[in-house]
Motif scaffolding. Structure first.
Motif, PDB file in Angstrom:
ATOM      1  N   ALA A 278      13.232  46.187  29.135  1.00 27.76           N
ATOM      2  CA  ALA A 278      11.825  45.827  29.291  1.00 27.76           C
ATOM      3  C   ALA A 278      11.691  44.464  29.960  1.00 27.76           C
ATOM      4  CB  ALA A 278      11.146  45.803  27.919  1.00 27.76           C
TER       5      ALA A 278
ATOM      6  N   ARG B 111      12.707  56.996  29.058  1.00 29.40           N
ATOM      7  CA  ARG B 111      11.672  56.057  29.521  1.00 29.40           C
ATOM      8  C   ARG B 111      10.665  55.779  28.415  1.00 29.40           C
ATOM      9  NH1 ARG B 111       7.821  56.057  34.936  1.00 29.40           N
ATOM     10  NH2 ARG B 111       6.110  54.912  33.996  1.00 29.40           N
TER      11      ARG B 111
ATOM     12  N   ALA C 144       9.803  52.146  26.662  1.00 26.84           N
ATOM     13  CA  ALA C 144       8.435  51.609  26.688  1.00 26.84           C
ATOM     14  C   ALA C 144       7.901  51.330  25.287  1.00 26.84           C
ATOM     15  CB  ALA C 144       7.514  52.585  27.411  1.00 26.84           C
TER      16      ALA C 144
ATOM     17  N   ALA D  68      10.064  53.638  36.856  1.00 21.90           N
ATOM     18  CA  ALA D  68       9.992  52.729  35.713  1.00 21.90           C
ATOM     19  C   ALA D  68       9.843  51.278  36.165  1.00 21.90           C
ATOM     20  CB  ALA D  68      11.232  52.882  34.844  1.00 21.90           C
TER      21      ALA D  68
ATOM     22  N   GLN E 213       6.134  51.014  37.764  1.00 22.59           N
ATOM     23  CA  GLN E 213       4.995  51.370  36.913  1.00 22.59           C
ATOM     24  C   GLN E 213       4.970  50.618  35.583  1.00 22.59           C
ATOM     25  OE1 GLN E 213       5.397  55.630  36.661  1.00 22.59           O
ATOM     26  NE2 GLN E 213       4.758  55.967  38.777  1.00 22.59           N
ATOM     27  N   THR E 214       6.139  50.180  35.111  1.00 22.90           N
ATOM     28  CA  THR E 214       6.174  49.489  33.814  1.00 22.90           C
ATOM     29  C   THR E 214       6.737  48.079  33.910  1.00 22.90           C
ATOM     30  OG1 THR E 214       8.416  50.175  33.132  1.00 22.90           O
ATOM     31  CG2 THR E 214       6.627  51.750  32.762  1.00 22.90           C
TER      32      THR E 214
ATOM     33  N   ALA F 244       9.844  47.383  34.269  1.00 27.90           N
ATOM     34  CA  ALA F 244      11.193  47.339  33.686  1.00 27.90           C
ATOM     35  C   ALA F 244      12.134  46.579  34.616  1.00 27.90           C
ATOM     36  CB  ALA F 244      11.700  48.755  33.456  1.00 27.90           C
TER      37      ALA F 244
END
Length: 321
Positions: free
Chosen positions: A123, A176, A180, A197, A200-201, A203
């Motif tokens: 993360a 994933r 998250a 990932a 969009q996040t 990571a």
């Protein structure tokens, strides 16, 4: 003579049955090519989308059926069980596990190395800064995937055995979600899941495959199909080569087409395709050295039931006219 006739007739029928079962006289050639694929099977997915493979196989009187799987190992199981004839690209580790399970499969083609197309992710705000920090942590990985070997190799680079971490064997989608939600500390992913990932996040890449894993992807067929339909496989390999070259020459158009298939932003697809080589070639015996390294690493960790000679599988060759 009359009394011996039933015996002779029975013997003749028995020989005919054996000939048919072994692909001898009278055995019908398979008219449907059953292909197993997964979401990351880029080139096969594009061929499926535009119907060009079916068109190329029409002169041979062969049709295609498509069978989708969540990862490479189930594809190998289906291949060995005779449920499909050909696998779309699977990670380099997958044939090793299949071979250890004594699967009867043949290498057909390979995609050249793409080491940055898989990576260990954490993360964005994770306190983990290095692979060494994974000790004692929970790491999501897909069992038998190329990402599994990347994790092994990365840990070995820090003198850590696989048992130093707590593996959570999950599919890409579940991996994933677990990262998250904080249910795992790290996730080992491959493209397009990796790029999705990241973008969009947020990571963060802890370590990719550079210097650790070549990450080739292989196309395989059942031994039976490779022996009976080399003409069909020649058409497939030619179409894969054309499609791989087209993706690299037309990145924006390829991303638009794959966006429709993968339901991902074009920017994600562009990044994923930049990392994949998509260079299709035949498999050479001397090109399987890392396959042996992979097999030895999994065996040393007790993840394979038996030792594997990675060069022992059959290699398909184009038919000579």
């Amino acid at each position: 003579m009359i009394r011996r006739l039933p015996t002779l007739l029975s013997a003749a029928l028995g020989l005919l049955v054996l000939a048919l079962l072994s692909g001898g006289v009278g055995a019908a050639e398979p008219k449907t090519l059953r292909i197993g694929l997964q979401k990351s099977s880029t080139l096969i997915s594009l061929l499926r989308q535009d119907g060009s493979l079916e068109k190329a196989l029409e002169p041979l009187g062969v049709t295609v059926s498509w069978h989708e799987f969540t990862s490479g190992l189930p594809i190998m199981e289906a291949l060995n069980a005779g449920q499909i004839d050909l696998s779309a690209d699977v990670a380099d580790t997958v044939p090793i596990f299949a071979q250890a399970a004594q699967a009867r499969i043949t290498y057909v083609a390979e995609e050249a190395a793409s080491p940055t197309a898989q990576a260990i992710l954490v993360a964005a705000d994770s306190p983990i800064k290095s692979v060494a920090d994974l000790k004692g942590r929970k790491v999501a990985v897909t069992k038998g995937a190329g990402s599994h070997y990347l994790l092994l190799a990365a840990l070995a680079g820090e003198s850590l055995p696989f048992k130093a971490i707590n593996p959570a064997y999950l599919t890409p989608a579940d991996g994933r979600a677990a990262l998250a939600s904080g249910n795992v500390d790290a996730w080992v992913a491959w493209d397009p899941f990796l790029s999705a990932a990241q973008q969009q996040t947020g990571a963060r890449v802890l370590r990719d495959g550079t210097g650790l894993s070549l990450y080739k992807r292989y196309y395989l067929a059942s031994d039976t199909y490779a022996g009976r339909r080399p003409d069909v496989l020649a058409v497939v390999v030619a179409k894969l080569g054309e499609t791989g070259a087209w993706v690299k020459a037309n990145p924006a158009e390829a991303a638009r087409r794959l966006d429709l298939l993968w339901k991902l932003d074009e920017a994600v697809v562009l990044q994923a395709n930049e990392r994949r080589s998509y260079k299709v070639d035949l498999v050479r015996r001397d090109g399987l050295r890392e396959q042996q390294t992979i097999a030895d690493a999994f065996r040393a960790e007790g993840l394979l039931p038996r030792a594997v000679d990675a060069s022992a599988l059959g290699l398909w060759e184009p038919p000579t006219r």
